[in-house]
Design a protein around this motif. Structure first.
Motif, PDB file in Angstrom:
ATOM      1  N   ILE A 185      -1.939   7.870  -5.105  1.00 36.85           N
ATOM      2  CA  ILE A 185      -3.331   7.679  -4.480  1.00 36.85           C
ATOM      3  C   ILE A 185      -3.333   7.976  -3.210  1.00 36.85           C
ATOM      4  O   ILE A 185      -2.154   7.818  -2.526  1.00 36.85           O
ATOM      5  N   THR A 186      -4.240   8.069  -2.734  1.00 45.97           N
ATOM      6  CA  THR A 186      -4.347   8.279  -0.902  1.00 45.97           C
ATOM      7  C   THR A 186      -4.370   7.073  -0.196  1.00 45.97           C
ATOM      8  O   THR A 186      -4.633   5.978  -0.445  1.00 45.97           O
ATOM      9  N   LEU A 187      -3.194   7.245   0.650  1.00 46.13           N
ATOM     10  CA  LEU A 187      -3.029   6.097   1.621  1.00 46.13           C
ATOM     11  C   LEU A 187      -3.792   6.206   2.866  1.00 46.13           C
ATOM     12  O   LEU A 187      -3.575   7.369   3.693  1.00 46.13           O
ATOM     13  N   MET A 230      -3.402   1.274   3.829  1.00 45.33           N
ATOM     14  CA  MET A 230      -4.247   0.455   2.867  1.00 45.33           C
ATOM     15  C   MET A 230      -4.481   1.513   1.845  1.00 45.33           C
ATOM     16  O   MET A 230      -4.465   2.809   2.214  1.00 45.33           O
ATOM     17  N   CYS A 231      -4.555   1.126   0.557  1.00 43.71           N
ATOM     18  CA  CYS A 231      -4.936   1.932  -0.607  1.00 43.71           C
ATOM     19  C   CYS A 231      -5.682   1.158  -1.721  1.00 43.71           C
ATOM     20  O   CYS A 231      -5.421  -0.114  -1.561  1.00 43.71           O
ATOM     21  N   GLY A 232      -6.384   1.465  -2.422  1.00 38.22           N
ATOM     22  CA  GLY A 232      -7.041   0.788  -3.457  1.00 38.22           C
ATOM     23  C   GLY A 232      -7.504   1.801  -4.806  1.00 38.22           C
ATOM     24  O   GLY A 232      -7.112   2.925  -4.791  1.00 38.22           O
ATOM     25  N   ALA A 277       0.756  -1.266   0.008  1.00 37.19           N
ATOM     26  CA  ALA A 277      -0.045   0.085  -0.014  1.00 37.19           C
ATOM     27  C   ALA A 277       0.957   1.417  -0.030  1.00 37.19           C
ATOM     28  O   ALA A 277       0.555   2.198  -0.744  1.00 37.19           O
ATOM     29  N   GLU A 278       1.903   1.115   0.683  1.00 44.18           N
ATOM     30  CA  GLU A 278       2.886   2.528   0.752  1.00 44.18           C
ATOM     31  C   GLU A 278       3.253   2.780  -0.435  1.00 44.18           C
ATOM     32  O   GLU A 278       3.631   3.773  -0.865  1.00 44.18           O
ATOM     33  N   VAL A 279       3.977   1.455  -1.077  1.00 53.98           N
ATOM     34  CA  VAL A 279       4.673   1.719  -2.339  1.00 53.98           C
ATOM     35  C   VAL A 279       3.726   2.221  -3.695  1.00 53.98           C
ATOM     36  O   VAL A 279       3.928   3.054  -4.328  1.00 53.98           O
TER      37      VAL A 279
END
Length: 869
Positions: A48-50, A63-65, A39-41
């Motif tokens: 995009i928002t973490l 988390m990100c998506g 997610a961080e990478v």
């Protein structure tokens, strides 16, 4: 103490543990989610928002998506940045799952396996290359999975690493897979860094050897398999890597081809780069290349094939003649040519569409494009029936029309379908009776809703009453708070809003069940119908691939005929006399880049009788390099089968073309201009044969004048005595022109110059005879150096020339008999009295002491005469 994560995160971590080298796209509903370090990478690289998510025990994890329907774009961006992506999907229906939904990685996307249309260059291949070395055999296996092409080659001997680097340069792979230890890995890695910098490198360390051994037999006919165990192993490991990443049968990879260098004119990486055949030296793009000039292809398939033809010119005169005959016929039959070009305008890249069909990623628009492409095949065959040349007749005879496939798609798929095959709206009305009935229900539902809304407004007296729908609550009746007192008792409250209440009635509920059931059935039926059509096409992929390759051939022949007509190209004669004769030849690229200026054509004659080596002298910027590149490019074009920019030409095919032109510092590898120059010259001397064409530009300029001149002369002598290749040798050392006096195979040529006082005009004509000036100061003046510098340089040059006349240098050359000859007088190191006494000494009768005394006396005498004492 171990952390107890939520069941979903435990499932994620279990999958991730098997894919530590990839970013894991984990499907959750309508999103692909990434957690922890991934997610961080991804957040950083994709901007995009973490965020974070409850991970269990009050622990939040990063988390990100990204939305699943937009995932291709995000995946492509990660791949372009050098990452790999594992796609983890739900593999069971959530409604039927007991506990957490089962998920599995369905494919791994890498630079060499990406299939997103926007990520693939239209007119270039996207190769994945695998290298494997065993028993001194360096084996290469490569594939472009987007087209189904698969090739292999074996390189042996001390030059195998350099030869595989040349092949890598031609293929320009997006990904290189290395299996085991390679002896030349340092050289290969350095080559990639400086010549193929966008290539990702993957080490395959844990391949299943047994599976890799089986796979070649499942994909290819046994007679196509390599004859050596090492090469077959390389092909097997390549297929293993593809199956591991794509997790698909890959039946579209069904033809294996050997790269047989004996069939082609060999162009090494330096030659391809120096001549800018398919990539320019500026940024590696197409602009300013031979490819950009002759590329009039209408299809992506033809564009890719034209690039291969230029990088792999033919050796066999019969094969070359077949291409020439086809181009000549297309030039003669203008109406046929123009009609074929118009038909090809309707053909999409169905070679790559077939790959998406095979891998299950094709959508309805792909099938519509395939139908459009196949629909013009009957008309193409009709046009080709008028052609007699062997290649065109063969394309017309062997190309199938696949009418059954085109008709099926036409009957089933609407003309402008949506991208998604999971949301309906892709199957044509009349194709399936059940589907038509369900659509009727869905279509009539809008009118039924309007009628219900009208009735309810009249029965309740609430004029603002309206009926709506959303995915969460389904259908509802919405009434503002001001009118809730008039709500009938059969209305059941469903949702409260700020300004209104939403209700449901038994009648509306029944309707919802009926309509939503119909919509769901419509989507399911459309998807099932689509998959049946896709499977039908899949069974015929091999046949349609063959057609795609034939259409690509036709497209290339049309392209070369178009170039011939537009640019007034002429068909070269092929001879077996080992001659290269060009009358009024023109540089195919330079002449197109001139604006408002006429290109000056030049003649060339190279043979093994009296013009084996041409020494070309003359000033900078006068056209020597353009002329030599021109000869090489015309030879490449001729052996490609193309017509060429000349008045007339007779060319004997050459086995290799070597170039050493315009070397520059390679500081990244610690190599100076001179070292690059010497390395390239050494390669040429080592591998050239009497059937090769050598282009040498300014050998020896990176060192001192005498060193450079000596090296240049020695190189020419070696080529003359040992290699005996047809050679163009440009040099600023006009002192080398005397070599022609002592050899019948060396001729002097120079660039014609017209002098008017201090003004000099370069005529850009190559004429017999050597130059006696370099005009370097004049070129410096043209470049804009200050007048004071130019005047001082002229003064220094005059002084140097006067000194040189007083003490000329001595350089020895050999004639064709190998006898050394002094071509200029020696520099006077001693006075004449010293020489006379030295000549009178009887060395054989001197004792050691007498010899030492004599040497001492002569040395002092020489110092006195030289002014050193």
């Amino acid at each position: 103490m171990a952390t107890n994560y939520t069941p979903m995160l435990e499932q994620y971590r279990e999958v991730k543990s098997k894919h530590s080298n990839e970013i894991l796209f984990f499907r959750l509903g309508d999103f692909y989610e990434m957690f922890f370090e991934d997610a961080e990478v991804a957040s950083r690289e994709l901007e995009i928002t973490l965020t974070s998510r409850e991970g269990g025990n009050n622990l939040r994890v990063p988390m990100c998506g990204v939305p699943y329907h937009a995932a291709d774009n995000y995946i492509s961006r990660l791949i372009n940045k050098g990452y790999k992506v594992a796609i983890c999907e739900q593999v069971e229906d959530p409604k039927q799952a007991k506990g957490i939904v089962r998920r599995e990685v369905i494919k791994i996307v890498t630079p060499g396996t990406i299939l997103t249309e926007a990520s693939l260059p239209d007119k270039a291949n996207n190769y994945l290359v695998l290298l494997y070395e065993e028993d001194d055999e360096l084996c290469l296996a490569a594939t472009d999975i987007s087209t189904g092409e698969c090739i292999w080659a074996v390189f042996a001997g001390n030059s195998r690493t350099n030869n595989v680097c040349d092949q890598i340069y031609r293929l320009l792979p997006a990904e290189l897979v290395i299996l085991g230890k390679l002896e030349g890995i340092a050289v290969i890695t350095s080559f990639l860094a400086h010549r193929v910098p966008v290539c990702a490198v993957t080490n395959l360390s844990d391949a299943d050897t047994n599976l890799a051994a089986e796979l070649p037999y499942k994909h290819f006919a046994e007679e196509e398999l390599p004859g050596t165990p090492a090469a077959q192993a390389a092909v097997g490991y390549l297929l293993y890597y593809l199956h591991y990443t794509l997790k698909s049968p890959l039946t579209h990879i069904n033809k294996l081809t050997k790269i047989n260098t004996q069939d082609y004119l060999v162009l090494d990486a330096s030659t391809l780069r120096n001549l800018e055949v398919t990539r320019n030296m500026h940024d590696g793009g197409r602009k300013g290349t031979l490819l950009s000039i002759v590329d009039f292809t209408k299809t992506a398939m033809g564009g890719r094939l034209l690039k291969k033809w230029l990088e792999f010119p033919l050796l066999n005169p019969i094969a070359i003649t077949k291409r020439q005959d086809a181009i000549a016929e297309l030039l003669d039959k203008r109406v046929v040519r123009e009609t074929l070009k118009e038909l090809l305008d309707n053909i999409y890249d169905f070679e790559r569409i077939l790959t998406r069909v095979e891998l299950g990623s094709a959508n309805a628009r792909d099938l519509a494009a395939l139908k459009t492409s196949l629909a013009v095949l009957p008309d193409i065959k009709v046009q080709l029936q008028e052609c007699q040349s062997q290649l065109l007749a063969d394309i017309g005879m062997t190309t199938k029309t696949h009418v059954d496939v085109a008709n099926m798609i036409e009957a089933a798929i609407i003309d402008n379908p949506s991208f998604s095959i999971r949301e309906g709206g892709i199957i044509r009305t009349g194709y399936n009776l059940e589907l038509d009935e369900l659509r009727s229900i869905a279509r009539d539902s809008k009118q039924w809703i309007q009628e219900l809304e009208t009735r309810e407004r009249e029965s309740t007296g609430i004029k603002s009453l309206k009926i709506g729908y959303n995915k969460v609550f389904g259908y509802y009746i919405e009434i503002t708070h001001a009118n809730t007192g008039a709500v009938p008792p059969n209305y059941v409250r469903k949702q409260t809003l700020v300004n209104a209440e939403r209700y449901i009635t038994p009648e509306l509920k029944d309707f919802e069940t009926k309509v939503l059931g119909a919509q769901e059935k419509i989507i399911n039926i459309e998807y099932q119908l689509f998959t049946v059509i896709r499977e039908y096409i899949k069974e015929r992929i091999g046949q349609i691939q063959h057609t795609a390759r034939k259409i690509a051939q036709l497209d290339v022949l049309l392209s070369l005929s178009e170039a011939a007509e537009r640019y007034n190209y002429v068909r070269p004669i092929l001879n077996q006399n080992r001659e290269l004769i060009i009358k009024d030849g023109r540089h195919p690229v330079v002449e197109r880049l001139l604006h408002g200026e006429m290109f000056v054509p030049n003649d060339t004659e190279l043979n093994h009788r009296d013009s084996e080596i041409l020494i070309i002298t003359g000033p900078n910027m006068a056209g020597k390099s353009t002329y030599m590149r021109q000869v090489a490019l015309l030879t490449i074009m001729a052996q490609t089968g193309s017509f060429i920019p000349v008045r007339e030409a007779s060319i004997c095919p050459v086995d290799r073309i070597f170039t050493r032109v315009g070397a520059s510092d390679d500081l990244a590898t610690g190599q100076s201009t001179f070292m690059v120059e010497m390395n390239e010259a050494a390669q040429i001397i080592k591998y050239a044969s009497a059937n090769s064409l050598i282009i040498l530009d300014e050998i020896g300029r990176g060192t001192s004048t005498f060193d450079g001149m000596s090296i240049a002369r020695a190189v020419v002598e070696y080529i003359k005595d040992k290699v005996k290749a047809k050679t163009l040798f440009a040099t600023h050392y006009h002192e080398l022109t005397d070599m022609a006096e002592n050899s019948k195979v060396i001729k002097n040529y120079s660039v014609a110059v017209k002098e008017r006082g201090n003004d000099v005009v370069f005529l850009r004509r190559i004429v017999p005879g050597g130059a006696d000036k370099s005009y370097g100061i004049h070129v410096a003046q043209l470049a804009g150096l200050p007048k004071r510098i130019i005047e001082r340089a002229q003064q220094i040059l005059t002084e140097l020339e006067q000194n040189k006349a007083a003490t000329p240098a001595a350089i020895t050359s050999t004639n064709d008999c190998g006898v050394g000859q002094t071509t200029t007088s020696a520099i006077s190191l001693f006075g004449s009295s010293v020489i006379n006494e030295l000549l009178s000494v009887d060395i054989m009768t001197l004792t050691p002491i007498e010899a030492l005394n004599t040497l001492y006396r002569l040395q002092n005498q020489a110092r006195e005469e030289n002014g050193s004492l």
